[in-house]
Design an enzyme around this catalytic site. Structure first.
Site, PDB file in Angstrom:
ATOM      1  N   ASN A  10       0.805  -1.247  -0.007  1.00 38.51           N
ATOM      2  CA  ASN A  10       0.224   0.389  -0.084  1.00 38.51           C
ATOM      3  C   ASN A  10       0.763   1.333  -0.186  1.00 38.51           C
ATOM      4  O   ASN A  10       1.928   1.300   1.213  1.00 38.51           O
ATOM      5  CB  ASN A  10      -0.989   0.012   1.379  1.00 38.51           C
ATOM      6  CG  ASN A  10      -1.820   0.934   1.873  1.00 38.51           C
ATOM      7  OD1 ASN A  10      -2.245   1.755   0.451  1.00 38.51           O
ATOM      8  ND2 ASN A  10      -2.389   1.315   2.554  1.00 38.51           N
ATOM      9  N   LYS A  12      -0.013   4.339   0.040  1.00 40.13           N
ATOM     10  CA  LYS A  12      -0.500   5.292   0.445  1.00 40.13           C
ATOM     11  C   LYS A  12      -0.246   7.210  -0.494  1.00 40.13           C
ATOM     12  O   LYS A  12      -0.513   6.259  -1.874  1.00 40.13           O
ATOM     13  CB  LYS A  12      -0.079   5.440   2.551  1.00 40.13           C
ATOM     14  CG  LYS A  12      -0.317   4.143   2.240  1.00 40.13           C
ATOM     15  CD  LYS A  12      -0.383   4.192   4.506  1.00 40.13           C
ATOM     16  CE  LYS A  12      -0.058   3.148   5.070  1.00 40.13           C
ATOM     17  NZ  LYS A  12      -0.242   3.397   6.231  1.00 40.13           N
ATOM     18  N   HIS A  94      -9.179   1.276   4.698  1.00 44.99           N
ATOM     19  CA  HIS A  94      -8.170   0.829   5.428  1.00 44.99           C
ATOM     20  C   HIS A  94      -8.916   2.423   7.159  1.00 44.99           C
ATOM     21  O   HIS A  94      -8.896   3.132   7.092  1.00 44.99           O
ATOM     22  CB  HIS A  94      -7.094   1.420   5.100  1.00 44.99           C
ATOM     23  CG  HIS A  94      -5.715   1.871   5.531  1.00 44.99           C
ATOM     24  ND1 HIS A  94      -5.484   2.738   6.063  1.00 44.99           N
ATOM     25  CD2 HIS A  94      -4.798   1.159   5.342  1.00 44.99           C
ATOM     26  CE1 HIS A  94      -4.001   2.546   6.415  1.00 44.99           C
ATOM     27  NE2 HIS A  94      -3.639   1.601   6.226  1.00 44.99           N
ATOM     28  N   GLU A  96      -7.014   4.882   7.436  1.00 46.63           N
ATOM     29  CA  GLU A  96      -6.703   6.098   7.320  1.00 46.63           C
ATOM     30  C   GLU A  96      -8.456   6.496   6.832  1.00 46.63           C
ATOM     31  O   GLU A  96      -8.432   7.984   6.981  1.00 46.63           O
ATOM     32  CB  GLU A  96      -5.606   6.183   6.718  1.00 46.63           C
ATOM     33  CG  GLU A  96      -4.272   6.468   7.695  1.00 46.63           C
ATOM     34  CD  GLU A  96      -2.988   5.147   6.665  1.00 46.63           C
ATOM     35  OE1 GLU A  96      -3.246   4.922   5.621  1.00 46.63           O
ATOM     36  OE2 GLU A  96      -1.639   4.923   7.314  1.00 46.63           O
ATOM     37  N   GLU A 164      -4.870  -4.731  11.289  1.00 47.12           N
ATOM     38  CA  GLU A 164      -3.657  -3.620  10.829  1.00 47.12           C
ATOM     39  C   GLU A 164      -4.862  -2.557  11.958  1.00 47.12           C
ATOM     40  O   GLU A 164      -4.954  -2.213  12.194  1.00 47.12           O
ATOM     41  CB  GLU A 164      -4.243  -2.617   9.464  1.00 47.12           C
ATOM     42  CG  GLU A 164      -3.897  -3.158   8.355  1.00 47.12           C
ATOM     43  CD  GLU A 164      -3.674  -2.270   7.667  1.00 47.12           C
ATOM     44  OE1 GLU A 164      -2.843  -2.452   6.521  1.00 47.12           O
ATOM     45  OE2 GLU A 164      -4.023  -1.362   7.158  1.00 47.12           O
ATOM     46  N   GLY A 170       3.011   1.999  10.608  1.00 43.39           N
ATOM     47  CA  GLY A 170       3.409   3.967  10.436  1.00 43.39           C
ATOM     48  C   GLY A 170       4.796   4.575  12.209  1.00 43.39           C
ATOM     49  O   GLY A 170       4.939   4.754  11.735  1.00 43.39           O
ATOM     50  N   SER A 210       4.137  -1.702  10.105  1.00 46.91           N
ATOM     51  CA  SER A 210       5.476  -1.774  10.240  1.00 46.91           C
ATOM     52  C   SER A 210       6.038  -3.016   9.689  1.00 46.91           C
ATOM     53  O   SER A 210       6.972  -3.783  10.853  1.00 46.91           O
ATOM     54  CB  SER A 210       5.578  -1.698  12.309  1.00 46.91           C
ATOM     55  OG  SER A 210       5.288   0.129  12.471  1.00 46.91           O
TER      56      SER A 210
HETATM   57  P1  13P Z   1       3.107   0.350   7.237  1.00 44.07           P
HETATM   58  O1  13P Z   1       3.675  -0.930   7.038  1.00 44.07           O
HETATM   59  O2  13P Z   1       3.440   1.812   7.265  1.00 44.07           O
HETATM   60  O3  13P Z   1       3.788   0.139   9.142  1.00 44.07           O
HETATM   61  O4  13P Z   1       2.015   1.024   7.007  1.00 44.07           O
HETATM   62  C1  13P Z   1       0.803  -0.094   7.379  1.00 44.07           C
HETATM   63  C2  13P Z   1      -0.359  -0.345   6.829  1.00 44.07           C
HETATM   64  O5  13P Z   1      -1.205   0.642   6.677  1.00 44.07           O
HETATM   65  C3  13P Z   1      -0.686  -0.852   4.729  1.00 44.07           C
HETATM   66  O6  13P Z   1      -1.733  -0.856   4.708  1.00 44.07           O
END
Ligand code: 13P
Length: 247
Positions: A10, A12, A94, A96, A164, A170, A210
């Site tokens: 992803n 983002k 997601h 976010e 997740e 992150g 992560s």
């Molecule tokens: P990170 O791997 O940067 O922690 O992000 C995970 C994520 O949100 C994947 O959709």
């Protein structure tokens, strides 16, 4: 039926034409474990570019799609437009988008229903916040997210679930293998009880938060972890090591 290991990237809201081209070139050149399904999700602007340049064994996913046919929906992209551009995956739910863009369980379920019924595969995300985990509510939160999905969706064959935990995204703070396995097993048990044993046996459940080339091997050994949804590390050459974590 064995569940094929799945690794999603992803991106983002990251990347430029040149950095995304570099990622694609790197993946095209790499020896990837053929027993792993790989799907990458660049920002919408680069979907067609990536589909045209990345090798055909790698799937491409949008990071969002709307739940209506084409029409007067400024800023949105339709399922039909994704299919027309050769994009057959989308990430929905997601955290976010749930938190920053206020997408409710119901909105996520409606988009997922529309996508799967119209031939797009969905990486459907769920997960708890730190506050919810510390209050001992992790399994309850995830069960509620799953229940909202089940109320709208009957065909689970196009759905991959990504667990997740929000506190791991992150942050560099990965869930322990035990924490991840516990939630994955409970998602599978929920599917067996609330949907069917067949769906529980066949649905891939990914871990995201992560994931790195350092922690992926141990996580991949857990019985109910069928792959990863990778954020930051999917932008780096180490993504290949994560894809090959079981090779
Ligand atoms: P990170 O791997 O940067 O922690 O992000 C995970 C994520 O949100 C994947 O959709």
């Amino acid at each position: 039926m064995a569940r094929k290991f799945f690794v999603g990237g992803n991106f983002k809201m990251n990347g430029t034409v040149s950095s995304i081209k570099e990622i694609v070139d790197n993946l095209n050149k790499a020896q990837l474990d053929p027993n792993v399904e790989v799907v990458i999700a660049p920002p919408a602007l680069y979907l067609v570019f990536v589909r045209e340049h990345v090798k055909k064994e790698i799937g491409v996913a949008a990071q969002n799609v709307f739940d209506k046919p084409n029409g007067a929906f400024t800023g949105e992209i339709s399922v039909h437009q994704l299919k027309d551009s050769g994009i057959d995956w989308v990430i929905l739910g997601h955290s976010e988008r749930r938190t920053i863009l206020a997408e409710s369980d119901e909105v996520v379920a409606s988009k997922t229903k529309y996508a799967v019924e119209n031939g797009i595969n969905v990486i459907w995300c769920c997960g708890e916040s730190l506050e919810q985990r510390e209050a001992g509510k992790t399994l309850e939160v995830i069960a509620a997210q799953l229940a909202a999905l089940r109320s709208r969706v009957s065909d689970w064959s196009r759905i991959v679930i990504a667990y997740e935990p929000i506190w791991a995204i992150g942050t560099g703070k990965v869930a322990t293998t035990e924490q991840a396995q516990e939630v994955h097993a409970s998602i599978r048990a929920w599917l067996a009880k609330e949907v069917s044993q067949k769906v529980a046996d066949e649905t891939r459940i990914l871990y995201g938060g992560s994931v790195s080339e350092k922690n992926c091997k141990d996580l991949s050994k857990e019985k109910d972890i069928d792959g990863f949804l990778v954020g930051g590390a999917s932008l780096k050459p180490a993504f290949v090591d994560i894809i090959n974590s079981r090779a």
